[in-house]
Design an enzyme around this catalytic site. Structure first.
Site, PDB file in Angstrom:
ATOM      1  N   THR A   1       0.854  -1.220   0.000  1.00 33.23           N
ATOM      2  CA  THR A   1       0.000   0.000   0.000  1.00 33.23           C
ATOM      3  C   THR A   1       0.877   1.252   0.000  1.00 33.23           C
ATOM      4  O   THR A   1       0.525   2.260  -0.600  1.00 33.23           O
ATOM      5  CB  THR A   1      -0.925   0.033   1.231  1.00 33.23           C
ATOM      6  OG1 THR A   1      -0.138  -0.123   2.412  1.00 33.23           O
ATOM      7  CG2 THR A   1      -1.983  -1.057   1.142  1.00 33.23           C
TER       8      THR A   1
ATOM      9  N   ASP B   1       2.523  -8.458  -7.193  1.00 36.25           N
ATOM     10  CA  ASP B   1       3.065  -7.244  -7.823  1.00 36.25           C
ATOM     11  C   ASP B   1       4.539  -7.360  -8.209  1.00 36.25           C
ATOM     12  O   ASP B   1       5.064  -6.489  -8.910  1.00 36.25           O
ATOM     13  CB  ASP B   1       2.855  -6.031  -6.889  1.00 36.25           C
ATOM     14  CG  ASP B   1       3.383  -6.272  -5.464  1.00 36.25           C
ATOM     15  OD1 ASP B   1       2.687  -5.912  -4.503  1.00 36.25           O
ATOM     16  OD2 ASP B   1       4.493  -6.824  -5.335  1.00 36.25           O
TER      17      ASP B   1
ATOM     18  N   HIS C   1       0.271 -16.691  -4.760  1.00 36.79           N
ATOM     19  CA  HIS C   1      -0.936 -16.395  -5.544  1.00 36.79           C
ATOM     20  C   HIS C   1      -0.615 -15.996  -6.970  1.00 36.79           C
ATOM     21  O   HIS C   1      -1.408 -15.348  -7.639  1.00 36.79           O
ATOM     22  CB  HIS C   1      -1.751 -15.287  -4.838  1.00 36.79           C
ATOM     23  CG  HIS C   1      -2.317 -15.761  -3.527  1.00 36.79           C
ATOM     24  ND1 HIS C   1      -2.791 -14.892  -2.568  1.00 36.79           N
ATOM     25  CD2 HIS C   1      -2.466 -17.004  -2.998  1.00 36.79           C
ATOM     26  CE1 HIS C   1      -3.217 -15.592  -1.514  1.00 36.79           C
ATOM     27  NE2 HIS C   1      -3.009 -16.876  -1.760  1.00 36.79           N
TER      28      HIS C   1
ATOM     29  N   CYS D   1      -2.522 -18.225 -30.895  1.00 35.62           N
ATOM     30  CA  CYS D   1      -3.266 -19.459 -31.227  1.00 35.62           C
ATOM     31  C   CYS D   1      -4.768 -19.222 -31.188  1.00 35.62           C
ATOM     32  O   CYS D   1      -5.557 -20.120 -31.458  1.00 35.62           O
ATOM     33  CB  CYS D   1      -2.894 -20.581 -30.241  1.00 35.62           C
ATOM     34  SG  CYS D   1      -3.789 -20.487 -28.670  1.00 35.62           S
TER      35      CYS D   1
HETATM   36  N1  APR Z   1       1.340  -1.023   7.156  1.00 33.27           N
HETATM   37  C1  APR Z   1       0.860  -2.051   7.930  1.00 33.27           C
HETATM   38  N2  APR Z   1      -0.272  -2.741   7.635  1.00 33.27           N
HETATM   39  C2  APR Z   1      -0.966  -2.358   6.528  1.00 33.27           C
HETATM   40  C3  APR Z   1      -0.542  -1.304   5.688  1.00 33.27           C
HETATM   41  C4  APR Z   1       0.666  -0.629   6.045  1.00 33.27           C
HETATM   42  N3  APR Z   1       1.151   0.380   5.310  1.00 33.27           N
HETATM   43  N4  APR Z   1      -1.456  -1.174   4.683  1.00 33.27           N
HETATM   44  C5  APR Z   1      -2.410  -2.103   4.891  1.00 33.27           C
HETATM   45  N5  APR Z   1      -2.116  -2.817   5.994  1.00 33.27           N
HETATM   46  C6  APR Z   1      -2.848  -3.977   6.519  1.00 33.27           C
HETATM   47  C7  APR Z   1      -4.354  -3.827   6.536  1.00 33.27           C
HETATM   48  O1  APR Z   1      -4.775  -3.370   7.813  1.00 33.27           O
HETATM   49  C8  APR Z   1      -4.852  -5.253   6.256  1.00 33.27           C
HETATM   50  O2  APR Z   1      -5.220  -5.937   7.448  1.00 33.27           O
HETATM   51  O3  APR Z   1      -2.567  -5.025   5.612  1.00 33.27           O
HETATM   52  C9  APR Z   1      -3.649  -5.965   5.628  1.00 33.27           C
HETATM   53  C10 APR Z   1      -3.906  -6.411   4.213  1.00 33.27           C
HETATM   54  O4  APR Z   1      -4.885  -7.427   4.267  1.00 33.27           O
HETATM   55  P1  APR Z   1      -5.656  -7.827   2.913  1.00 33.27           P
HETATM   56  O5  APR Z   1      -6.065  -6.592   2.207  1.00 33.27           O
HETATM   57  O6  APR Z   1      -6.684  -8.855   3.289  1.00 33.27           O
HETATM   58  O7  APR Z   1      -4.532  -8.501   2.010  1.00 33.27           O
HETATM   59  P2  APR Z   1      -3.982  -9.980   2.111  1.00 33.27           P
HETATM   60  O8  APR Z   1      -3.947 -10.457   3.517  1.00 33.27           O
HETATM   61  O9  APR Z   1      -2.710 -10.005   1.347  1.00 33.27           O
HETATM   62  O10 APR Z   1      -5.102 -10.797   1.286  1.00 33.27           O
HETATM   63  C11 APR Z   1      -4.824 -12.152   0.985  1.00 33.27           C
HETATM   64  O11 APR Z   1      -6.730 -12.183  -0.505  1.00 33.27           O
HETATM   65  O12 APR Z   1      -7.968 -11.216  -2.206  1.00 33.27           O
HETATM   66  C12 APR Z   1      -7.023 -12.155  -1.903  1.00 33.27           C
HETATM   67  O13 APR Z   1      -5.435 -12.965  -3.404  1.00 33.27           O
HETATM   68  C13 APR Z   1      -5.738 -11.853  -2.612  1.00 33.27           C
HETATM   69  O14 APR Z   1      -3.471 -12.248  -1.880  1.00 33.27           O
HETATM   70  C14 APR Z   1      -4.727 -11.688  -1.496  1.00 33.27           C
HETATM   71  C15 APR Z   1      -5.357 -12.477  -0.376  1.00 33.27           C
END
Ligand code: APR
Length: 236
Positions: free
Chosen positions: A22, A99, A114, A143
């Site tokens: 993020t 990414d 993933h 193809c």
């Molecule tokens: N610093 C610390 N924590 C952060 C930050 C940051 N800068 N930005 C976001 N977060 C936290 C959020 O609070 C959230 O709990 O990171 C977490 C991201 O969680 P998700 O959005 O659920 O992402 P993820 O856990 O990677 O999701 C798993 O779900 O949709 C599928 O395939 C997709 O790989 C993904 C999987």
């Protein structure tokens, strides 16, 4: 404390989720305000069902994600992790992210649970192309088959080799550091538990609480990963 654990550990795994990117400008999925799945339905956009029965929206969603990805780059947190790997402080990076920022920042043999949004491949002949084709509105293989992103869609299983390697790393780890994951998606979210059960110390750095918080030996909530990593790096 983490500095000491990093130095003492003989096998450290860093396990990252969308919260790791993020600060590069990519939205995550479940953050209370900005998560993609707070306003969009993953089954309608990021599933095998969507690819088959909702193709226009599926393509538009992945065009958006690929275009955004190409406009962003790794941040200091990715670079610090790559440096720690080069210094032998961490031994394996396992990511749920698609990414490619860990690799771009210099990390090696990253396990991508993933898949990756950096390429697309033909549903028919499996030939792989740069994902930029989606931005250039090219969705068909030479193809004639449909080109789809090289990510694990909802409804698909994880790449077997990647998950098997990650499972082995979890059994071997004596320090497992979660960075930026809500730990709500299985089977990826089983790995920190395997590590813990195998004797690893578990560190969770995540803005918001996670379902595995009670397993953690150290919890850091409410702080940005980039800041936390810079702070630890300064003490190493
Ligand atoms: N610093 C610390 N924590 C952060 C930050 C940051 N800068 N930005 C976001 N977060 C936290 C959020 O609070 C959230 O709990 O990171 C977490 C991201 O969680 P998700 O959005 O659920 O992402 P993820 O856990 O990677 O999701 C798993 O779900 O949709 C599928 O395939 C997709 O790989 C993904 C999987």
């Amino acid at each position: 404390m983490i500095e000491r654990w990093l130095k003492e550990s003989s096998y450290t795994v860093v396990f990252t989720g969308a919260g790791m990117s993020t600060e590069s400008g990519l939205p995550d999925f479940r953050s209370a305000k900005s998560g993609l799945w707070r306003t969009k339905n993953p089954q309608q956009l990021a599933s095998t069902y969507a690819m088959q029965h909702n193709r226009d929206e599926f393509i538009a969603f992945y065009q958006y994600r690929i275009r955004t990805l190409l406009e962003c780059q790794p941040h200091i947190g990715h670079i610090i992790l790559a440096n720690w790997q080069q210094q032998g402080l961490i031994h394996q990076i396992i990511t749920q992210n698609v990414d490619g920022f860990h690799q771009q920042a210099g990390s090696t043999n990253v396990i991508e649970l993933h898949g990756t949004l950096r390429t697309v491949y033909c549903s028919r002949c499996k030939r792989t192309y740069d994902a930029k084709r989606y931005v250039d509105e090219q969705f068909t293989c030479t193809c004639g088959g449909f080109l789809r992103p090289s990510v694990v869609l909802f409804g698909e299983s994880l790449p077997y080799d990647a998950f098997e390697q990650a499972w082995t790393a979890a059994e071997r780890a004596d320090l497992w550091i979660v960075l930026g994951s809500s730990l709500q998606v299985s089977p990826a979210n089983e790995l920190p538990v395997i590590a813990k059960r195998s004797g690893a110390k578990l560190v969770i750095v995540n803005m918001e609480p996670t379902p595995l918080d009670e397993w953690a030996d150290l919890l850091i909530h409410g702080r940005k990963i980039g800041e936390v990593l810079k702070e630890i790096d300064a003490f190493l």
